[in-house]
Design a protein around this motif. Structure first.
Motif, PDB file in Angstrom:
ATOM      1  N   LEU A  36       0.857  -1.177   0.000  1.00  0.00           N
ATOM      2  CA  LEU A  36       0.000   0.000   0.000  1.00  0.00           C
ATOM      3  C   LEU A  36       0.896   1.230   0.000  1.00  0.00           C
ATOM      4  O   LEU A  36       1.793   1.362   0.843  1.00  0.00           O
ATOM      5  N   ASP A  37       0.679   2.110  -0.954  1.00  0.00           N
ATOM      6  CA  ASP A  37       1.451   3.353  -0.994  1.00  0.00           C
ATOM      7  C   ASP A  37       0.902   4.287   0.087  1.00  0.00           C
ATOM      8  O   ASP A  37      -0.131   4.933  -0.098  1.00  0.00           O
ATOM      9  N   ALA A  38       1.589   4.327   1.227  1.00  0.00           N
ATOM     10  CA  ALA A  38       1.116   5.118   2.353  1.00  0.00           C
ATOM     11  C   ALA A  38       1.817   6.463   2.449  1.00  0.00           C
ATOM     12  O   ALA A  38       1.618   7.187   3.432  1.00  0.00           O
ATOM     13  N   SER A  39       2.620   6.801   1.465  1.00  0.00           N
ATOM     14  CA  SER A  39       3.348   8.068   1.523  1.00  0.00           C
ATOM     15  C   SER A  39       2.359   9.230   1.557  1.00  0.00           C
ATOM     16  O   SER A  39       1.461   9.339   0.723  1.00  0.00           O
ATOM     17  N   GLY A  40       2.523  10.078   2.518  1.00  0.00           N
ATOM     18  CA  GLY A  40       1.643  11.236   2.657  1.00  0.00           C
ATOM     19  C   GLY A  40       0.317  10.953   3.321  1.00  0.00           C
ATOM     20  O   GLY A  40      -0.468  11.881   3.549  1.00  0.00           O
ATOM     21  N   LEU A  41       0.043   9.685   3.635  1.00  0.00           N
ATOM     22  CA  LEU A  41      -1.225   9.353   4.265  1.00  0.00           C
ATOM     23  C   LEU A  41      -1.147   9.538   5.781  1.00  0.00           C
ATOM     24  O   LEU A  41      -0.147   9.211   6.413  1.00  0.00           O
ATOM     25  N   ARG A  42      -2.221  10.062   6.348  1.00  0.00           N
ATOM     26  CA  ARG A  42      -2.330  10.172   7.798  1.00  0.00           C
ATOM     27  C   ARG A  42      -2.362   8.781   8.421  1.00  0.00           C
ATOM     28  O   ARG A  42      -2.917   7.839   7.856  1.00  0.00           O
ATOM     29  N   VAL A  43      -1.776   8.635   9.606  1.00  0.00           N
ATOM     30  CA  VAL A  43      -1.864   7.408  10.382  1.00  0.00           C
ATOM     31  C   VAL A  43      -2.929   7.611  11.458  1.00  0.00           C
ATOM     32  O   VAL A  43      -2.855   8.557  12.244  1.00  0.00           O
ATOM     33  N   GLY A  44      -3.925   6.739  11.467  1.00  0.00           N
ATOM     34  CA  GLY A  44      -4.975   6.836  12.468  1.00  0.00           C
ATOM     35  C   GLY A  44      -4.655   6.003  13.689  1.00  0.00           C
ATOM     36  O   GLY A  44      -3.616   5.338  13.766  1.00  0.00           O
ATOM     37  N   ALA A  45      -5.544   6.040  14.674  1.00  0.00           N
ATOM     38  CA  ALA A  45      -5.389   5.146  15.820  1.00  0.00           C
ATOM     39  C   ALA A  45      -5.417   3.712  15.314  1.00  0.00           C
ATOM     40  O   ALA A  45      -6.189   3.379  14.412  1.00  0.00           O
ATOM     41  N   PRO A  46      -4.582   2.813  15.866  1.00  0.00           N
ATOM     42  CA  PRO A  46      -4.496   1.458  15.317  1.00  0.00           C
ATOM     43  C   PRO A  46      -5.700   0.587  15.620  1.00  0.00           C
ATOM     44  O   PRO A  46      -5.830  -0.488  15.024  1.00  0.00           O
ATOM     45  N   VAL A  47      -6.577   1.015  16.505  1.00  0.00           N
ATOM     46  CA  VAL A  47      -7.806   0.284  16.810  1.00  0.00           C
ATOM     47  C   VAL A  47      -8.986   1.230  16.579  1.00  0.00           C
ATOM     48  O   VAL A  47      -9.029   2.329  17.146  1.00  0.00           O
ATOM     49  N   ALA A  48      -9.923   0.807  15.768  1.00  0.00           N
ATOM     50  CA  ALA A  48     -11.090   1.634  15.480  1.00  0.00           C
ATOM     51  C   ALA A  48     -12.155   1.448  16.552  1.00  0.00           C
ATOM     52  O   ALA A  48     -12.419   0.334  16.993  1.00  0.00           O
ATOM     53  N   ARG A  49     -12.726   2.551  16.979  1.00  0.00           N
ATOM     54  CA  ARG A  49     -13.907   2.550  17.855  1.00  0.00           C
ATOM     55  C   ARG A  49     -13.759   1.651  19.084  1.00  0.00           C
ATOM     56  O   ARG A  49     -14.535   0.710  19.272  1.00  0.00           O
TER      57      ARG A  49
END
Length: 285
Positions: free
Chosen positions: A60-73
């Motif tokens: 996955l090209d993650a360059s420039g992508l925000r990193v979210g919390a590793p666990v959703a909700r």
């Protein structure tokens, strides 16, 4: 094979992923829609591990992508106060005989590098680097510390941001100063126990505007991780995806009258050995 799980993308649009040993970000979308309680409860970590070992995951090209919390909700965020001997000492508190337990609104969980908002009317917004425990299976009336460790999906860096006036002066409970929006950056990764190693042998550091404020070790915990999970399971059911913030070492502004509290424009950087780094800039709500 150890696993580091993460979620990348805009808020509400994060894609599940895994960080490979060579630094590449691999897409988990073919296995799951998200990294959440349902994923953890259904053996998702093992499926991700197997797919990683078989080299089945696309990059996955993650360059420039925000990193979210590793666990959703997360269903709930359970916090432990005064759990480091040096932190209890700096606040003038006696080391507790039992864990000090309070809750934090799970909606304040954000990504590790997201903006943290200083609440309106705040004069004493403070920092706290903490080891977060993420539950991987239902934990109810556990019988041993081994059972407690087996219930853990992984560990993450957590920033338990706190507003001390709201927390200590406005109510006999701590919730008001703990649950303001954006007050729990989490991540960048959910690191499986085999990768994280001994949870009582991790170094935690935090700097404000480049100046080191906290530098501690989880060995200084009054109540270790296994004991905390075992204890909590006797009073509440812990579900997959729940987060436990396990306390902070010395160095918070509350314990140092000569050190200013956080203001809009300040930058906070946190790190726990093996679990990654966070960096937040504060803004006014």
């Amino acid at each position: 094979m150890p696993v580091k799980l993460l979620r990348v993308g805009a808020p509400g649009e994060e894609r599940p992923a895994v960080l490979a040993g060579d630094g590449r970000v691999l897409d988990l979308s073919g296995l799951t829609g998200d990294i959440d309680g349902a994923f953890l409860a259904s053996g998702g970590v093992e499926r991700a591990r197997e797919a990683l070992e078989r080299r089945e995951l696309p990059e996955l090209d993650a360059s420039g992508l925000r990193v979210g919390a590793p666990v959703a909700r997360p269903g709930k965020v359970v916090c432990i106060g005064l759990n480091y001997r040096d932190h209890a000492a700096e606040t003038g508190a006696e080391p507790p005989k039992r864990p000090v337990v309070f809750m934090k609104d799970p909606h304040c969980v954000v990504g590790p590098d997201d903006t943290v908002l200083v609440p309106r009317g705040s004069t004493r917004t403070d920092w706290e680097v903490e080891l977060a425990v993420v539950i991987g299976r239902k934990a109810r009336y556990l019988e041993s510390e081994d059972d407690a460790l087996a219930a853990i999906a992984g560990y993450a860096v957590s920033h338990d941001v706190s507003e001390r006036e709201f927390q200590l002066d406005f109510s006999p409970q701590w919730d008001l100063g703990k649950s303001c929006e954006t007050f729990n950056p989490l991540g960048p990764w959910l690191v499986t126990p085999d990768e994280a190693g001994d949870p009582q042998d991790l170094r935690l550091t935090l700097a404000v505007n480049g100046e080191r404020r906290q530098d501690g070790t989880t060995a200084d915990m009054i109540f270790p991780v296994a004991e905390l999970v075992l204890y909590l399971s006797r009073f509440m059911v812990l579900y997959p995806g729940d987060v436990i913030n396990t306390g902070t070492p010395a160095g918070v502004s509350l314990g140092k009258p000569d050190v200013p509290f956080l203001r809009a424009g300040d930058t906070v950087e946190l790190e726990i050995s093996g679990l990654g780094r966070q960096r937040q800039t504060l803004a006014q709500a």
